[in-house]
Scaffold this active site. Structure first.
Site, PDB file in Angstrom:
ATOM      1  CB  SER A 121       8.941  -4.390 -14.036  1.00  0.00           C
ATOM      2  OG  SER A 121       7.456  -4.606 -13.857  1.00  0.00           O
ATOM      3  CE1 TYR A 153       9.672  -8.532 -10.658  1.00  0.00           C
ATOM      4  CE2 TYR A 153       7.886  -6.735 -11.199  1.00  0.00           C
ATOM      5  CZ  TYR A 153       8.809  -7.739 -11.602  1.00  0.00           C
ATOM      6  OH  TYR A 153       9.121  -8.005 -12.883  1.00  0.00           O
TER       7      TYR A 153
END
Length: 261
Positions: free
Chosen positions: A141, A154
């Site tokens: 990501s 995350y």
């Protein structure tokens, strides 16, 4: 230009929907056979039905279970043939500011996003290295490269996955195995939509594109949110012979959102 994936066997985790499903479809379109895995059956079975059982094999897999990963790798090579490509897509997102983040959410996020990548990549690298060829691609990501409020677990787990994949790539380069990461920005998936305000999807999408100064978040210079196929195309490129001299690379596919910070 051919990607050189005809007849090759690829394992894809988190294949039941979103980016994972798009990766399966893109690989099949390039002639690969795909072992599509997920924790739930519905999505991967639909892919097998859509593309045909000779092109897509559906198997349940929890990437946090090391024994299950090794068992599936053994079964795959015994019944389907040598594994040529492994793509780590499985991931979870549990947003929270740090002071309210629970131990369980932190641990679960790392179990899937980091340890799961370790389990699958280790199993693939063990088998690929002995054959002197192979490609491992981890979907990370852009949050791994820039601080994001409410996404500490995350972002940290994805940053760990990126550096792990680079270190693995260094170790196995001499064995002909390439390891790369693709780092998407905002993409039209269920995970993205879960961050939006219910009933305000259009407005929520606009806020993502425009950015939010109050939360120190840039917008998307290209003016659009990615489609899962955009990420899948990058994955297929890095998995293919067209990227034969690329390893330990982190390819951002985010429309310029991080300004490559």
């Amino acid at each position: 230009m051919s990607a050189g994936l005809d007849g090759r066997l690829a394992l894809v985790t988190g294949a039941g929907r979103g980016i994972g499903a798009a990766v399966v479809t893109a690989l099949v379109e390039q002639g690969a056979r795909v072992l599509a895995t997920d924790r739930t059956a519905r999505g991967i079975e639909e892919l097998a039905g859509e593309h045909g059982a000779d092109r897509v094999t559906a198997r349940l897999l929890d990437v946090t279970d090391a024994d299950a990963v090794e068992s599936l790798a053994d079964e795959t090579e015994r019944t389907l043939g040598p594994l040529d490509v492994a793509v780590n897509v499985a991931g979870i997102l549990r947003p929270s500011d740090v002071v309210n983040l629970t131990d369980e959410d932190w641990a679960a996020t790392f179990a899937v996003n980091s340890t799961g990548v370790f389990h699958v990549s280790r199993a693939a690298a063990r088998r690929m290295s002995g054959r002197g060829r192979g490609s491992i691609v981890t979907v990370a990501s852009n949050a791994a490269g820039i601080p994001r409020a409410g996404l500490a677990a995350y972002a940290a787990s994805k940053a760990a996955a990126v550096m792990f994949t680079k270190c693995l790539g260094l170790e196995v380069a001499g064995h002909g195995v390439r390891c790369n990461t693709v780092s998407p920005g905002s993409t039209l998936t269920d995970m993205q939509r879960a961050l939006w305000t219910a009933g305000e999807e259009t407005a929520s999408a606009r806020r993502v594109i425009d950015g939010d100064l109050a939360s120190y978040r840039t917008g998307i210079p290209l003016g659009r949110i990615a489609d899962p196929a955009d990420i899948a195309d990058a994955v297929v490129f890095l998995a293919s012979d067209r990227a034969r001299h690329i390893t330990m690379h982190d390819l951002y596919v985010d429309g310029g959102a991080t300004l490559r910070a």
